[in-house]
Write a protein that holds these residues in place. Structure first.
Motif, PDB file in Angstrom:
ATOM      1  N   ILE A  16       0.874  -1.179   0.000  1.00 53.64           N
ATOM      2  CA  ILE A  16       0.000   0.000   0.000  1.00 53.64           C
ATOM      3  C   ILE A  16       0.910   1.227   0.000  1.00 53.64           C
ATOM      4  O   ILE A  16       1.555   1.548   0.997  1.00 53.64           O
ATOM      5  N   VAL A  17       1.006   1.892  -1.168  1.00 49.37           N
ATOM      6  CA  VAL A  17       1.852   3.077  -1.336  1.00 49.37           C
ATOM      7  C   VAL A  17       0.940   4.298  -1.347  1.00 49.37           C
ATOM      8  O   VAL A  17      -0.045   4.353  -2.088  1.00 49.37           O
ATOM      9  N   ARG A  18       1.282   5.279  -0.539  1.00 49.97           N
ATOM     10  CA  ARG A  18       0.416   6.442  -0.385  1.00 49.97           C
ATOM     11  C   ARG A  18       1.080   7.693  -0.988  1.00 49.97           C
ATOM     12  O   ARG A  18       2.296   7.768  -1.144  1.00 49.97           O
ATOM     13  N   SER A  19       0.213   8.676  -1.277  1.00 49.33           N
ATOM     14  CA  SER A  19       0.701   9.962  -1.789  1.00 49.33           C
ATOM     15  C   SER A  19      -0.272  11.053  -1.356  1.00 49.33           C
ATOM     16  O   SER A  19      -1.177  10.802  -0.552  1.00 49.33           O
ATOM     17  N   SER A  20      -0.097  12.261  -1.891  1.00 51.33           N
ATOM     18  CA  SER A  20      -0.984  13.368  -1.537  1.00 51.33           C
ATOM     19  C   SER A  20      -2.371  13.128  -2.109  1.00 51.33           C
ATOM     20  O   SER A  20      -2.545  12.440  -3.127  1.00 51.33           O
ATOM     21  N   ALA A  21      -3.373  13.737  -1.480  1.00 51.29           N
ATOM     22  CA  ALA A  21      -4.766  13.487  -1.859  1.00 51.29           C
ATOM     23  C   ALA A  21      -5.131  14.114  -3.196  1.00 51.29           C
ATOM     24  O   ALA A  21      -5.855  13.524  -3.995  1.00 51.29           O
ATOM     25  N   GLY A  22      -4.658  15.337  -3.456  1.00 45.97           N
ATOM     26  CA  GLY A  22      -5.060  16.036  -4.673  1.00 45.97           C
ATOM     27  C   GLY A  22      -3.870  16.425  -5.521  1.00 45.97           C
ATOM     28  O   GLY A  22      -2.708  16.168  -5.167  1.00 45.97           O
ATOM     29  N   PRO A  23      -4.126  17.051  -6.652  1.00 39.96           N
ATOM     30  CA  PRO A  23      -3.034  17.490  -7.537  1.00 39.96           C
ATOM     31  C   PRO A  23      -2.229  18.624  -6.895  1.00 39.96           C
ATOM     32  O   PRO A  23      -2.723  19.371  -6.056  1.00 39.96           O
TER      33      PRO A  23
END
Length: 402
Positions: A16-23
Motif C-alpha cells: 500500500i503506497v500512499r501519496s498526496s490526496a489532490g493534484p
C-alpha cells in the motif's frame, strides 16, 4: 498437495503506497515535493523505487541497490529530481523536483519493489504558473535628446535567479539592444553602448524595463522584450515614437534656407546677367551662403544624433566646398592680387589636404574601435592596412598635390 495452501511458497502481495490526496499546484521555477511513502518498514535489501511520467513512461529518477541512480534518469531531470536519501529507510520515497517548468505538468507514477512485494501510486502536477511578460499598451513618445523608459515586467512569482535571459531587441533590423544574463546587463551594439541600462534595484520585482538615454531620431521603432525562464519564453513589445526637438527644427530650417537661397540666387543671377559687378557678387553669395548653412545644419545634426563620423566629414566637406567652387569658377580671373594667386594655386590643395586629414582621422578612430574588438590576426591586420592607405595618401599629397 497444494504447496500454496501449505504456506511453503510466499505469495506476492501488493504494497500500500500512499501519496498526496489532490493534484499539486506550484509556480514556475519553484521546487515541489511529490509524496510517496508506505506505512510499514521495508527491508533495504533488494529495495527498488522508480518515478516515471505516466504518459510517456519517461524515467524521472531511480533508487536501486541502496543508492540513487541519476545516470539512468532522463536528461531533462538531471540535477532537478532527487530523493530524500536519509528518509528512504523510514519508508519515505518522495521526490523533490526543482526549477519547475511548464512541461513538467502531468501525472507521475511512484513504483516500489521490495522482495516479493510491490505497489505504486500516482501524483499529479497541474496548473504550473505560465510565464507572462507585459510591456506597454500605448506607444511611448519622446523628443530627440530626451531619456525614455520602455516598460517590461515579468508578471509571475519567478525569482530572478530562475530567469535565464532577457533580450531587448529592435525589431526593424533585428538589432540587439541589450542582453541580461548571469545577473549582468550589457550591450555590444555600438549604437547603444553607454545609452541603455536596466533598473537594477527593480529586477528582483520582475521589472526589466529599459532606460534609453539621449533618444535619437533613428531610435524610433518597435522594441521587443524577450524573456527566457524554465524552458519557456515570452515577449512583449513597446513602440517608441520620437518627435522633433528644437535642434531638429533649427537644422531643418537651415536645410530649407540653404535650398531656398540657392534657388533665389539662381533667379537673381539670371535677372542681372547684364550687370557684371552685381552678377559676380551674387555668384559669391551662391558659393558661400548655401554651403555655410549646410555646414551649420550638419553641426546640429552631429550634436543631436551623436553621429561623429558622418557629421565631422560632412561639416568639413561643406566648409571647404567654397574653395573648390571658386577655383573652378569662370569668373576667378575677376580677382586680383593675392586673392587670385591664393585661389588658383592653393585652394584646391588646401581643400584636399584638410579634407583628407579630417576624413582619415575619423576613419582611423573607426578602424581603431573595430580593431580592439577583435583578437588575434584581425587586430593586427586592420591597423596595418589603415597605415598603408594613409602613407599612400601622404605620398600622393607630396608628389602630386604639393
Amino acid at each position: 498437495m497444494n504447496w500454496a495452501e501449505s504456506g511453503c511458497v510466499k505469495q506476492k502481495h501488493r504494497l500500500i503506497v500512499r501519496s498526496s490526496a489532490g493534484p499539486l499546484v506550484a509556480p514556475l521555477g519553484s521546487s515541489v515535493v511529490l509524496l510517496c511513502y508506505v506505512d510499514e518498514l521495508l527491508l533495504m535489501e533488494g529495495l527498488e523505487v522508480e518515478w516515471r511520467r505516466t504518459d510517456s513512461q519517461t524515467l524521472v529518477h531511480l533508487y536501486q541497490d541502496g543508492e540513487s541512480r541519476p545516470e539512468a534518469q532522463q536528461q531533462d531531470y538531471h540535477d532537478r529530481a532527487h530523493f530524500f536519501t536519509d528518509q528512504i529507510q523510514h519508508g519515505n520515497f518522495s521526490l523533490c523536483l526543482d526549477n519547475l517548468r511548464a512541461e513538467d505538468e502531468g501525472r507521475y507514477t511512484c513504483r516500489v519493489y521490495s522482495q516479493q512485494d510491490s505497489g505504486e501510486t500516482v501524483v499529479q502536477i497541474k496548473d504550473v504558473e505560465r510565464l507572462l511578460v507585459s510591456g506597454s499598451d500605448r506607444s511611448v513618445s519622446a523628443y530627440d535628446g530626451e531619456d525614455v523608459t520602455l516598460n517590461c515586467s515579468v508578471d509571475s512569482h519567478i525569482k530572478p535567479e530562475h530567469i535565464e535571459e532577457v533580450l531587448w531587441r529592435k525589431t526593424d533590423g533585428n538589432i540587439l539592444v541589450l542582453l541580461y544574463q548571469n545577473n549582468e546587463a550589457h550591450s555590444s551594439n555600438e549604437r547603444y553602448i553607454d545609452r541603455v541600462e536596466l533598473f537594477t534595484a527593480e529586477i528582483p520585482k520582475g521589472n526589466f524595463s529599459l532606460r534609453l538615454k539621449s533618444v535619437r531620431t533613428e531610435d524610433k521603432g518597435v522594441y521587443m522584450c524577450l524573456v527566457f525562464a524554465g524552458g519557456l519564453s515570452a515577449n512583449a513589445t513597446v513602440v517608441l515614437e520620437v518627435g522633433f526637438s528644437t535642434l531638429d527644427i533649427i537644422m531643418l530650417i537651415f536645410c530649407i534656407t540653404a535650398s531656398g537661397s540657392a534657388l533665389l540666387l539662381f533667379c537673381l543671377i539670371y535677372c542681372t546677367s547684364h550687370n557684371n559687378d552685381v552678377e559676380v557678387g551674387l555668384h559669391l553669395f551662391l558659393v558661400f551662403c548655401p554651403n555655410i548653412l549646410m555646414f551649420l545644419a550638419f553641426v546640429l545634426w552631429g550634436v543631436s544624433e551623436g553621429s561623429l563620423f558622418e557629421s565631422v566629414s560632412c561639416c568639413a566637406l561643406y566648409f571647404l566646398r567654397p574653395l573648390m567652387v571658386l577655383w573652378a569658377a569662370p569668373y576667378v580671373h575677376e580677382f586680383t592680387g593675392n586673392n587670385k594667386t591664393w585661389i588658383l594655386k592653393y585652394s584646391f590643395r588646401a581643400e584636399y589636404i584638410v579634407f583628407s586629414a579630417v576624413f582619415y582621422s575619423v576613419l582611423f578612430k573607426y578602424a581603431w574601435d573595430k580593431s580592439i574588438s577583435y583578437t588575434g590576426f584581425e587586430s593586427i591586420v586592420i591597423p596595418v592596412l589603415f597605415v598603408i592607405v594613409l602613407l599612400l595618401n601622404l605620398l600622393y599629397i607630396i608628389y602630386f598635390v604639393g
